[in-house]
Design a protein around this motif. Structure first.
Motif, PDB file in Angstrom:
ATOM      1  N   ILE A 183       0.860  -1.182   0.000  1.00 19.85           N
ATOM      2  CA  ILE A 183       0.000   0.000   0.000  1.00 19.85           C
ATOM      3  C   ILE A 183       0.897   1.233   0.000  1.00 19.85           C
ATOM      4  O   ILE A 183       1.841   1.326   0.790  1.00 19.85           O
ATOM      5  N   VAL A 184       0.600   2.163  -0.891  1.00 20.14           N
ATOM      6  CA  VAL A 184       1.285   3.448  -0.922  1.00 20.14           C
ATOM      7  C   VAL A 184       0.250   4.492  -0.499  1.00 20.14           C
ATOM      8  O   VAL A 184      -0.754   4.691  -1.179  1.00 20.14           O
ATOM      9  N   LEU A 185       0.510   5.105   0.641  1.00 19.21           N
ATOM     10  CA  LEU A 185      -0.421   6.072   1.218  1.00 19.21           C
ATOM     11  C   LEU A 185       0.131   7.469   1.002  1.00 19.21           C
ATOM     12  O   LEU A 185       1.295   7.752   1.320  1.00 19.21           O
ATOM     13  N   GLY A 186      -0.707   8.332   0.439  1.00 19.10           N
ATOM     14  CA  GLY A 186      -0.301   9.716   0.240  1.00 19.10           C
ATOM     15  C   GLY A 186       0.074  10.372   1.552  1.00 19.10           C
ATOM     16  O   GLY A 186      -0.611  10.223   2.561  1.00 19.10           O
ATOM     17  N   TYR A 187       1.195  11.088   1.538  1.00 20.09           N
ATOM     18  CA  TYR A 187       1.747  11.716   2.727  1.00 20.09           C
ATOM     19  C   TYR A 187       1.813  13.211   2.471  1.00 20.09           C
ATOM     20  O   TYR A 187       2.756  13.698   1.842  1.00 20.09           O
ATOM     21  N   PRO A 188       0.801  13.935   2.922  1.00 16.35           N
ATOM     22  CA  PRO A 188       0.756  15.368   2.631  1.00 16.35           C
ATOM     23  C   PRO A 188       1.725  16.157   3.512  1.00 16.35           C
ATOM     24  O   PRO A 188       1.469  16.385   4.681  1.00 16.35           O
ATOM     25  N   LYS A 189       2.838  16.529   2.915  1.00 14.05           N
ATOM     26  CA  LYS A 189       3.810  17.363   3.618  1.00 14.05           C
ATOM     27  C   LYS A 189       3.537  18.820   3.291  1.00 14.05           C
ATOM     28  O   LYS A 189       2.944  19.144   2.258  1.00 14.05           O
ATOM     29  N   LEU A 216       0.186  -5.706   5.661  1.00 16.70           N
ATOM     30  CA  LEU A 216       0.909  -5.404   4.426  1.00 16.70           C
ATOM     31  C   LEU A 216       1.849  -4.226   4.680  1.00 16.70           C
ATOM     32  O   LEU A 216       1.573  -3.395   5.551  1.00 16.70           O
ATOM     33  N   PRO A 217       2.940  -4.146   3.909  1.00 17.01           N
ATOM     34  CA  PRO A 217       3.778  -2.956   4.034  1.00 17.01           C
ATOM     35  C   PRO A 217       3.013  -1.726   3.559  1.00 17.01           C
ATOM     36  O   PRO A 217       2.281  -1.786   2.562  1.00 17.01           O
ATOM     37  N   VAL A 218       3.175  -0.629   4.299  1.00 16.61           N
ATOM     38  CA  VAL A 218       2.555   0.644   3.933  1.00 16.61           C
ATOM     39  C   VAL A 218       3.673   1.666   3.771  1.00 16.61           C
ATOM     40  O   VAL A 218       4.443   1.907   4.699  1.00 16.61           O
ATOM     41  N   VAL A 219       3.760   2.231   2.580  1.00 15.84           N
ATOM     42  CA  VAL A 219       4.774   3.233   2.267  1.00 15.84           C
ATOM     43  C   VAL A 219       4.102   4.598   2.264  1.00 15.84           C
ATOM     44  O   VAL A 219       3.115   4.804   1.550  1.00 15.84           O
ATOM     45  N   LEU A 220       4.624   5.515   3.073  1.00 14.26           N
ATOM     46  CA  LEU A 220       4.139   6.897   3.024  1.00 14.26           C
ATOM     47  C   LEU A 220       4.875   7.593   1.881  1.00 14.26           C
ATOM     48  O   LEU A 220       6.103   7.585   1.827  1.00 14.26           O
ATOM     49  N   TRP A 221       4.110   8.178   0.948  1.00 16.53           N
ATOM     50  CA  TRP A 221       4.702   8.761  -0.251  1.00 16.53           C
ATOM     51  C   TRP A 221       4.273  10.217  -0.389  1.00 16.53           C
ATOM     52  O   TRP A 221       3.085  10.521  -0.337  1.00 16.53           O
ATOM     53  N   ASP A 222       5.241  11.081  -0.586  1.00 22.58           N
ATOM     54  CA  ASP A 222       4.988  12.518  -0.711  1.00 22.58           C
ATOM     55  C   ASP A 222       3.951  12.770  -1.806  1.00 22.58           C
ATOM     56  O   ASP A 222       4.141  12.384  -2.956  1.00 22.58           O
ATOM     57  N   GLU A 223       2.871  13.401  -1.419  1.00 18.54           N
ATOM     58  CA  GLU A 223       1.800  13.662  -2.390  1.00 18.54           C
ATOM     59  C   GLU A 223       1.641  15.142  -2.694  1.00 18.54           C
ATOM     60  O   GLU A 223       0.649  15.558  -3.291  1.00 18.54           O
TER      61      GLU A 223
END
Length: 140
Positions: free
Chosen positions: A56-62, A88-95
């Motif tokens: 899972i790639v979760l949007g990470y609002p910076k 499951l692995p969850v990746v925080l991804w810069d959105e």
């Protein structure tokens, strides 16, 4: 082959995107209107099964300066919930800017404001998921 799920986690809606089986392209698949955490997680679980998701790639609002604000903290908390619920692995991804990019694409395609509201979140998820997939393909 397994797929990657992109989640744009918002207060009102959750945008969902999924990769193709090869992990090359991202497609927006659904916008979930938030009801309750249990209902939201149940729908995400159905999508995980349907698409045979392994990450899972979760949007990470910076913030624009790279710091983490209240919205980012909520995403961090949701990432922990997802990990616990689905193992499951969850990746925080810069959105940053993904929603604005999706809005611009829809406006340039002359999509009405009402229709944009229903698809912008899944498009934003597809935009940052594609960024993640591109990084995986071309090295870190």
């Amino acid at each position: 082959m397994t797929r990657t799920l992109g989640i744009d986690y918002g207060d009102v809606r959750i945008g969902i995107a999924v990769s193709d089986a090869m992990g090359w392209t991202a497609q927006g698949v659904e916008t979930i209107t938030r009801k309750s955490e249990d209902a939201d997680l149940a729908r995400i679980g159905e999508l995980i099964k349907q698409y045979d998701v392994d990450t899972i790639v979760l949007g990470y609002p910076k913030n624009m300066n790279g710091t983490i604000g209240p919205r980012g903290e909520l995403s961090e908390q949701f990432a922990e919930i997802l990990k616990a619920k689905f193992s499951l692995p969850v990746v925080l991804w810069d959105e940053r800017l993904s929603t604005m990019a999706a809005e611009r694409m829809l406006i340039s395609a002359d999509v009405s404001r009402k229709k944009r509201k229903g698809v912008v979140d899944k498009m934003a998820a597809a935009i940052f998921l594609q960024s993640y997939l591109d990084r995986q393909q071309h090295g870190k």
